[in-house]
Design an enzyme around this catalytic site. Structure first.
Site, PDB file in Angstrom:
ATOM      1  N   CYS A 106       0.839  -1.203   0.000  1.00 36.07           N
ATOM      2  CA  CYS A 106       0.000   0.000   0.000  1.00 36.07           C
ATOM      3  C   CYS A 106       0.870   1.246   0.000  1.00 36.07           C
ATOM      4  CB  CYS A 106      -0.899  -0.020   1.229  1.00 36.07           C
ATOM      5  SG  CYS A 106      -1.945   1.436   1.347  1.00 36.07           S
ATOM      6  N   ARG A 156      -8.790  -4.908   9.530  1.00 37.23           N
ATOM      7  CA  ARG A 156      -7.354  -4.795   9.836  1.00 37.23           C
ATOM      8  C   ARG A 156      -7.115  -4.026  11.135  1.00 37.23           C
ATOM      9  NH1 ARG A 156      -6.003  -2.465   5.381  1.00 37.23           N
ATOM     10  NH2 ARG A 156      -5.893  -4.513   4.413  1.00 37.23           N
ATOM     11  N   CYS A 177      -2.382  -1.342  -3.515  1.00 30.14           N
ATOM     12  CA  CYS A 177      -3.282  -0.404  -2.848  1.00 30.14           C
ATOM     13  C   CYS A 177      -2.588   0.958  -2.830  1.00 30.14           C
ATOM     14  CB  CYS A 177      -3.543  -0.884  -1.420  1.00 30.14           C
ATOM     15  SG  CYS A 177      -4.574   0.254  -0.464  1.00 30.14           S
TER      16      CYS A 177
HETATM   17  C1  DTB Z   1      -4.870   3.163   7.401  1.00 28.28           C
HETATM   18  O1  DTB Z   1      -6.051   3.062   7.756  1.00 28.28           O
HETATM   19  N1  DTB Z   1      -3.852   3.347   8.236  1.00 28.28           N
HETATM   20  C2  DTB Z   1      -2.610   3.446   7.511  1.00 28.28           C
HETATM   21  C3  DTB Z   1      -3.040   3.273   6.043  1.00 28.28           C
HETATM   22  N2  DTB Z   1      -4.458   3.111   6.154  1.00 28.28           N
HETATM   23  C4  DTB Z   1      -2.683   4.311   5.067  1.00 28.28           C
HETATM   24  C5  DTB Z   1      -1.820   4.651   7.873  1.00 28.28           C
HETATM   25  C6  DTB Z   1      -1.468   4.708   9.358  1.00 28.28           C
HETATM   26  C7  DTB Z   1      -0.610   5.893   9.608  1.00 28.28           C
HETATM   27  C8  DTB Z   1      -0.131   5.959  11.017  1.00 28.28           C
HETATM   28  C9  DTB Z   1       0.661   7.177  11.305  1.00 28.28           C
HETATM   29  C10 DTB Z   1       1.932   7.319  10.528  1.00 28.28           C
HETATM   30  O2  DTB Z   1       2.724   6.343  10.427  1.00 28.28           O
HETATM   31  O3  DTB Z   1       2.193   8.432  10.062  1.00 28.28           O
END
Ligand code: DTB
Ligand code: SAM
Ligand code: SF4
Length: 312
Positions: free
Chosen positions: A98, A261, A129
């Site tokens: 992703c 998830r 993704c």
């Molecule tokens: C989701 O729901 N969480 C992910 C992904 N989709 C893109 C991102 C989490 C980010 C957490 C904070 C960071 O690492 O900046």
């Protein structure tokens, strides 16, 4: 039994969340077992392809230019670097890759580069993704043609709490982007963040909004806020661990066919708490030592977790 419903109400969800824990987990396991291998946990891996300098003011985010978080902004990554990260992720056991960008929306000038990344990752045999902010008319189709499997765009919270979180784009903007993704035949990944100071009612409303999407999002990421110093929401109180487990179970029951998830927030959870989330029906995690800008448990801890629950 255990078929998707699209008419959940706040009251339904709060009543579900308040059930005795054993009943809740039993029902969540029923929903999981009706549609998924109960002992399989999907591994997805993130890569931040464009860091920081974002024009939105999401109050939880390290990458917004509205807050002083100490994060250094950088340009869009080169294709080669993205493909070598994807290849390392695949070698580490990831099934889905992703790619995230700290953008308010996808601009046409970046389309070609992003499509090349999608095609390259897809050609490696990984599910693709991306999460690139809002999409404009016709863009989802171009991403689909490049080989995109999923588009992530979170609703983040319920509509009533939403204005406390972000003011630079509306709830309806987010729903519009999700509709574009659907129309292009790309699978939807959409969830939210718990632990931003919202009420239980707001968490219930988030699930109600996601459940009103027909079909349901194929992936539902449930993030626990990773508190970032310098952001307005960075100091929010954490959810009690078992309360978080209850929300995961509620999500599993409401979205019986979707992948649920445990997204951000595992770094500060014990192995036992994460195992409870898996028992409550979560069946996917982000693997790797980093999420986008923050730390994630990494390979050794995750293999230990998955071995411990028999999903290794
Ligand atoms: C989701 O729901 N969480 C992910 C992904 N989709 C893109 C991102 C989490 C980010 C957490 C904070 C960071 O690492 O900046
Ligand atoms: N800029 C794009 C967007 O906002 O859609 C893509 C990247 S953005 C970082 C993806 C999602 O990560 C956000 O919608 C939010 O749900 C989640 N997220 C961001 N920062 C987080 C944090 N500190 N803790 C938990 N989740 C976070
Ligand atoms: Fe930008 Fe996405 Fe962060 Fe919001 S969550 S500030 S849109 S990178």
């Amino acid at each position: 039994m255990y078929e998707p419903r699209f008419d959940w109400t706040r009251e339904d969800v709060l009543a579900l969340h308040a059930r005795p824990l054993a009943d809740l987990i039993y029902e969540a396991q029923g929903a999981l077992r009706a549609h998924h291998d109960p002992n399989a946990v999907q591994r997805a891996q993130l890569l931040n392809i464009k860091t920081g300098g974002c024009a939105e003011n999401c109050g939880y985010c390290s990458q917004s230019s509205a807050f002083e978080t100490g994060l250094k902004a950088s340009k869009l990554m080169e294709l080669d670097a993205v493909l070598s990260a994807a290849s390392a992720a695949k070698a580490g056991g990831a099934e889905r890759f992703c790619m995230g960008a700290a953008w308010r929306d996808l601009r046409e000038r970046d389309m070609e580069a992003v499509c090349a990344m999608i095609s390259g990752v897809k050609a490696m045999g990984l599910e693709t993704c991306v999460t690139l902010g809002m999409l404009h008319e016709g863009q989802a189709e171009k991403l689909a043609a490049a080989g995109l499997d999923y588009y992530n765009h979170n609703l983040d919270t319920g509509p009533e709490y939403y204005p406390q979180v972000v003011t630079t784009r509306s709830y309806q903007d987010r729903l519009d982007t999700l509709a574009q993704v659907r129309r292009a035949g790309v699978a939807v990944c959409s969830g939210g963040i718990l632990g931003m100071g919202e009420r239980a009612e707001d968490r219930a409303d988030l699930l109600v909004q996601l459940a009103a999407l027909s079909p349901h999002p194929e992936s539902v990421p449930i993030n626990h806020l990773v508190g970032i110093e310098g952001t307005p929401l960075g100091g929010s109180a954490r959810l009690d661990g078992l309360d978080f487990v209850r929300w995961i179970a509620a999500a599993r029951i409401i979205f019986p066919r979707s992948v649920v998830r445990i997204a951000a927030g595992r770094e500060s959870m014990s192995q036992e708490l994460q195992a409870l989330c898996l028992l409550a029906g979560a069946n996917s995690i982000f693997v790797g030592a980093r999420l986008l800008t923050t730390a994630n448990p990494g390979r050794d801890r995750d293999e230990a977790l998955l071995d411990a629950v028999g999903a290794g």
